[in-house]
Design a protein around this motif. Sequence first.
Motif, PDB file in Angstrom:
ATOM      1  N   GLU A 296       0.862  -1.179   0.000  1.00 55.74           N
ATOM      2  CA  GLU A 296       0.000   0.000   0.000  1.00 55.74           C
ATOM      3  C   GLU A 296       0.896   1.226   0.000  1.00 55.74           C
ATOM      4  O   GLU A 296       1.828   1.329   0.807  1.00 55.74           O
ATOM      5  N   ASN A 297       0.631   2.142  -0.919  1.00 58.12           N
ATOM      6  CA  ASN A 297       1.430   3.362  -0.996  1.00 58.12           C
ATOM      7  C   ASN A 297       0.532   4.558  -0.728  1.00 58.12           C
ATOM      8  O   ASN A 297      -0.407   4.819  -1.470  1.00 58.12           O
ATOM      9  N   GLY A 298       0.781   5.251   0.361  1.00 53.77           N
ATOM     10  CA  GLY A 298       0.006   6.431   0.726  1.00 53.77           C
ATOM     11  C   GLY A 298       0.876   7.339   1.559  1.00 53.77           C
ATOM     12  O   GLY A 298       2.097   7.367   1.406  1.00 53.77           O
ATOM     13  N   THR A 300       1.535   6.963   4.597  1.00 53.75           N
ATOM     14  CA  THR A 300       2.392   5.974   5.236  1.00 53.75           C
ATOM     15  C   THR A 300       2.384   4.742   4.344  1.00 53.75           C
ATOM     16  O   THR A 300       1.356   4.087   4.208  1.00 53.75           O
ATOM     17  N   SER A 301       3.502   4.447   3.694  1.00 50.31           N
ATOM     18  CA  SER A 301       3.580   3.322   2.763  1.00 50.31           C
ATOM     19  C   SER A 301       3.990   2.064   3.507  1.00 50.31           C
ATOM     20  O   SER A 301       4.715   2.119   4.508  1.00 50.31           O
ATOM     21  N   ASP A 352      -3.471  -2.478  -4.116  1.00 47.31           N
ATOM     22  CA  ASP A 352      -4.832  -1.948  -4.181  1.00 47.31           C
ATOM     23  C   ASP A 352      -5.208  -1.642  -5.635  1.00 47.31           C
ATOM     24  O   ASP A 352      -4.342  -1.315  -6.464  1.00 47.31           O
ATOM     25  N   LYS A 441      -8.543   6.331   8.100  1.00 42.14           N
ATOM     26  CA  LYS A 441      -7.211   6.379   7.500  1.00 42.14           C
ATOM     27  C   LYS A 441      -6.255   7.043   8.488  1.00 42.14           C
ATOM     28  O   LYS A 441      -6.370   8.226   8.787  1.00 42.14           O
ATOM     29  N   SER A 445      -3.417   2.334   9.213  1.00 48.24           N
ATOM     30  CA  SER A 445      -4.332   1.813   8.201  1.00 48.24           C
ATOM     31  C   SER A 445      -3.591   1.211   7.012  1.00 48.24           C
ATOM     32  O   SER A 445      -4.005   0.185   6.462  1.00 48.24           O
ATOM     33  N   HIS A 446      -2.482   1.808   6.595  1.00 46.06           N
ATOM     34  CA  HIS A 446      -1.809   1.366   5.374  1.00 46.06           C
ATOM     35  C   HIS A 446      -1.163  -0.011   5.533  1.00 46.06           C
ATOM     36  O   HIS A 446      -1.235  -0.842   4.627  1.00 46.06           O
ATOM     37  N   ASN A 449      -3.973  -2.395   5.538  1.00 45.67           N
ATOM     38  CA  ASN A 449      -4.473  -2.539   4.168  1.00 45.67           C
ATOM     39  C   ASN A 449      -3.577  -3.472   3.368  1.00 45.67           C
ATOM     40  O   ASN A 449      -4.060  -4.296   2.578  1.00 45.67           O
TER      41      ASN A 449
END
Length: 488
Positions: A296-298, A300-301, A352, A441, A445-446, A449
């Motif tokens: 998951e890349n956001g 916080t990856s 995702d 989020k 969460s990341h 996920n």
Amino acid sequence: MSDLVLTEFFDYEPLPEDMVYKPSDTVNNFMQDFTFVSLIIGAIGSGKTLGSIMKWYYLIHLQEPDNNGWKRTRTVVIRNTTVELKDTTMKSFSEWFGDDLKINWSNLTALYEDEEDKVHAEILFRALDKPQDMKKLLSLEITYAYLNELRELPAAALYNVTSRLGRYPSPTMGVKATHACAWADSNAFDQEHWVYKLFFDNLPSNHKLFLQPPAMLDDGSVNPDAENLENLPDEYYGDYMLGKPQDWIDVMAKVKFIPLQTGKPVYPEYNDKLHCVDEKQVRPPDVNIALICGGENGRTSAVVFGQVDAMGRLVIFDEIVSEDVGAMEFGKYVKQMMQADYGAYRHMIWLDIAAGSRGQVTDHTQLKVWNNLGLNCKLVKTNKPDIVVEALKAKFNTLIAGSPAIMISSKCKTLRKGLNGGYQYRRVNVSGDKYAEKPDKGKYSHVCNALEYLVNGMGAGRELMSSSKFKALANSGKQFSGGRAFKK
């Protein structure tokens, strides 16, 4: 004025004869410490807030007099919201000093004057409800700062206010601040909290930490070394704790630095004692079996690494978590780590669905970027919470030959914190226990996920959707919540 007892520990005793106050050992040491920034952490009811108030009272009497013979000081007292500032902090000041402390509840100011000892002490009560409130701290001219419940405040509050210490009294008054300093009190907090990182991991030389003994021991009994017991109701740490969640007791009474759940955990089925296994007992992955990963890349990856063992159990043995990095940068880091630690393994990283969409700044998708780096990635079929969450819940509720169908290595610290309640449904601001429909989020969460995508990529999502129970509930429009239907 309150009828409390004066401590015999002070070298200087400014308290009136009718005020009796005897601090505990830790609080007493905290009160008489003039380090630039000091923090006391303890259990609920340990007397730390009163100790902070008395530290102010102690300091204002130690200030050197100005040209007119008065000991003049100005203190800012900070709390996170106006409601809590008035209902708790200001109320505590008022209860202890009564009419001797002239409080203006509208302007959030107070003045204490002692004609006999020539003390003139101003207090500015400040809450940080709005972003502009933080900026206002930068314009203060103060002697001291007291930050009540530091864990509820942003780091900038401490940074900003400490830059204003010692500005009052000014040299034109014939004297400077005698002990310019800031102090704070707090209950325990998560090890990822900025306060933990500052005071435990990277303590500056001009900061000092005072840690009170826990009020309760791990066996549930009252700690005989707990402080302030004589001023608390009987059974305060006994009957008063009944009905409270274990994580609340661990943080508030046992002074453990773990996440405190403010919402509803997404995975209450996860039991760290059952599903977590010591990393030293986790067998190295079999080089003949492909690694199954989720990414998951956001903001916080995260990537988690797993493998199905000979018994059919999914073992999550490693994680990578990083903050504020782009898809390309994080992908390069993942590749370097995999080449170094798992270069001989075949692998598949499940991402995702959103990883297949172009970003606003670039035409490249995360899927394309990572595959171009040599990371073997595919997209999951769905990211709907009612499917990916329930599929993972089913895994937590399944046993294989008496063992959990999914096990998490103790090495995966961030993932375990998320599964232990850090990943949660946010409480909605309405009456009763109402929560958002989708998980919040946040910093946990990341990584959770990523685990969901891994499990979904294995086919657990398809298994869930093909079940007769899920189809019946889907057709009825009701939300699925039956992980135990898949227990084998």
